[in-house]
Design a protein around this motif. Structure first.
Motif, PDB file in Angstrom:
ATOM      1  N   GLN A   1      -8.186   3.719  -1.605  1.00  0.00           N
ATOM      2  CA  GLN A   1      -8.447   2.544  -2.460  1.00  0.00           C
ATOM      3  C   GLN A   1      -7.182   2.024  -3.139  1.00  0.00           C
ATOM      4  OE1 GLN A   1     -11.510   3.443  -5.359  1.00  0.00           O
ATOM      5  NE2 GLN A   1     -12.580   4.634  -3.782  1.00  0.00           N
ATOM      6  N   HIS A   2      -6.146   2.844  -3.169  1.00  0.00           N
ATOM      7  CA  HIS A   2      -4.956   2.473  -3.940  1.00  0.00           C
ATOM      8  C   HIS A   2      -3.699   2.349  -3.084  1.00  0.00           C
ATOM      9  CE1 HIS A   2      -7.114   2.692  -7.693  1.00  0.00           C
ATOM     10  NE2 HIS A   2      -7.573   3.883  -7.373  1.00  0.00           N
TER      11      HIS A   2
ATOM     12  N   SER B   1      -0.852   0.485  -0.871  1.00  0.00           N
ATOM     13  CA  SER B   1      -0.272  -0.866  -0.833  1.00  0.00           C
ATOM     14  C   SER B   1      -0.793  -1.568   0.422  1.00  0.00           C
ATOM     15  CB  SER B   1       1.255  -0.778  -0.787  1.00  0.00           C
ATOM     16  OG  SER B   1       1.652  -0.214   0.443  1.00  0.00           O
ATOM     17  N   ARG B   2      -0.660  -2.883   0.435  1.00  0.00           N
ATOM     18  CA  ARG B   2      -1.199  -3.623   1.585  1.00  0.00           C
ATOM     19  C   ARG B   2      -0.565  -3.142   2.889  1.00  0.00           C
ATOM     20  NH1 ARG B   2      -1.080  -9.729   2.556  1.00  0.00           N
ATOM     21  NH2 ARG B   2       0.818  -9.544   1.362  1.00  0.00           N
ATOM     22  N   GLY B   3       0.749  -2.938   2.853  1.00  0.00           N
ATOM     23  CA  GLY B   3       1.447  -2.543   4.078  1.00  0.00           C
ATOM     24  C   GLY B   3       1.056  -1.171   4.584  1.00  0.00           C
ATOM     25  N   ASN B   4       0.565  -0.320   3.689  1.00  0.00           N
ATOM     26  CA  ASN B   4       0.214   1.049   4.092  1.00  0.00           C
ATOM     27  C   ASN B   4      -1.282   1.238   4.332  1.00  0.00           C
ATOM     28  OD1 ASN B   4       2.874   1.872   3.925  1.00  0.00           O
ATOM     29  ND2 ASN B   4       2.720   2.556   1.803  1.00  0.00           N
ATOM     30  N   SER B   5      -2.069   0.215   4.006  1.00  0.00           N
ATOM     31  CA  SER B   5      -3.524   0.417   4.037  1.00  0.00           C
ATOM     32  C   SER B   5      -4.096   0.485   5.455  1.00  0.00           C
ATOM     33  CB  SER B   5      -4.232  -0.692   3.251  1.00  0.00           C
ATOM     34  OG  SER B   5      -3.940  -1.938   3.858  1.00  0.00           O
ATOM     35  N   GLY B   6      -3.338  -0.025   6.440  1.00  0.00           N
ATOM     36  CA  GLY B   6      -3.847   0.026   7.806  1.00  0.00           C
ATOM     37  C   GLY B   6      -3.582   1.356   8.484  1.00  0.00           C
TER      38      GLY B   6
ATOM     39  N   SER C   1      -3.584  -3.033  14.283  1.00  0.00           N
ATOM     40  CA  SER C   1      -3.115  -4.412  14.161  1.00  0.00           C
ATOM     41  C   SER C   1      -1.688  -4.523  14.701  1.00  0.00           C
ATOM     42  CB  SER C   1      -3.121  -4.827  12.680  1.00  0.00           C
ATOM     43  OG  SER C   1      -2.104  -4.122  11.999  1.00  0.00           O
TER      44      SER C   1
ATOM     45  N   ASP D   1       0.792  -5.751  13.173  1.00  0.00           N
ATOM     46  CA  ASP D   1       1.716  -5.339  12.112  1.00  0.00           C
ATOM     47  C   ASP D   1       1.954  -3.834  12.135  1.00  0.00           C
ATOM     48  OD1 ASP D   1       2.143  -7.825  11.207  1.00  0.00           O
ATOM     49  OD2 ASP D   1       0.960  -7.633   9.358  1.00  0.00           O
ATOM     50  N   ASP D   2       0.872  -3.080  12.283  1.00  0.00           N
ATOM     51  CA  ASP D   2       1.023  -1.627  12.294  1.00  0.00           C
ATOM     52  C   ASP D   2       1.749  -1.151  13.554  1.00  0.00           C
ATOM     53  OD1 ASP D   2      -0.043  -1.187   9.817  1.00  0.00           O
ATOM     54  OD2 ASP D   2      -2.100  -0.971  10.558  1.00  0.00           O
TER      55      ASP D   2
END
Ligand SMILES: Cc1cc2nc3c(=O)[nH]c(=O)nc-3n(C[C@H](O)[C@H](O)[C@H](O)COP(=O)(O)O)c2cc1C
Length: 204
Positions: free
Chosen positions: A75-76, A78-83, A174, A176-177
């Protein structure tokens, strides 16, 4: 699995295999689970790292897919690490003891707690490589929120996550990942950070 694309550049040729072949994987196999023995072996590597005064000023929270710590972590991110982070088999949340506990017990030299934790993480990373596993450390998450929700006491500081798992299929993630895995792996040359006679004078 060694990926020629990721083979590091000049300077790495002479390194021991597990250092030379290591790199930070961003596409993990979301179906791979680690057994307790594998997880314990990784933690034993951290346990046996050297530390100032043998203070061992570290702690780890094992966030495994489906457990409470993992639920809080995801839940916490960062956007770049959430995937990519949730696809790892396990994430070790790495904490340093930076002050004495309520009974006054703590590392003799708290200044070195960060150094010692980093070294324990490095040991874990090399152990993982020796087991055919891949590691990607990350700081991009809300450490304060995660620490608060997991009940971490004030004398410990949550610093990073150490994601571990097997390599996964690029088609399942994705662009990006997948692109994260194609980032250039470059390093400063030694003359920019290694000095000889005095500060600023390159060694050799
Ligand atoms: C303390 C620390 C924090 C990092 N934070 C992130 C992060 O939030 N997200 C990410 O994708 N990678 C993160 N990384 C990975 C680095 O970007 C990576 O280690 C560096 O680019 C070198 O690449 P390599 O590990 O493949 O050699 C972090 C690494 C460390 C040691």
């Amino acid at each position: 699995m060694t990926d020629l694309l990721r083979t590091p550049g000049p300077g790495a040729e002479g390194l021991t295999d597990h250092l030379r072949e290591r790199w930070s994987v961003s596409v993990f196999d979301a179906a791979r689970e680690l057994g307790d023995e594998e997880i314990a072996a990784l933690l034993h590597a951290a346990q046996w790292a050297p530390s100032a005064g043998n203070g061992q000023p570290w702690a780890f929270i094992v966030a495994e897919r489906g457990n409470a710590a993992h639920d809080v972590l995801v839940q916490h991110l960062s956007r770049g690490n959430s995937g990519w982070v949730p696809r790892a088999s396990v994430v070790f949340l790495a904490l340093a003891q930076v002050a004495p506990d309520e009974d006054g017990n703590g590392p003799k030299w708290p200044t070195y707690a960060y150094y010692d934790l980093g070294q324990a993480a490095a040991h874990l990373t090399v152990q993982a490589a020796s087991m055919g596993l891949w590691v990607h450390q990350f700081a991009g998450f809300d450490q304060e929120a995660v620490a608060r929700e997991l009940g971490v006491p004030d004398h410990f500081q949550l610093l990073t996550g150490i994601a571990v798992g097997a390599r996964g299929n690029h088609d399942e993630v994705s662009e990006d990942d997948a692109a994260r895995e194609r980032r250039d792996r470059i390093r400063k040359p030694l003359e920019q950070f290694v000095y000889g006679d005095r500060w600023g004078q390159p060694w050799r």
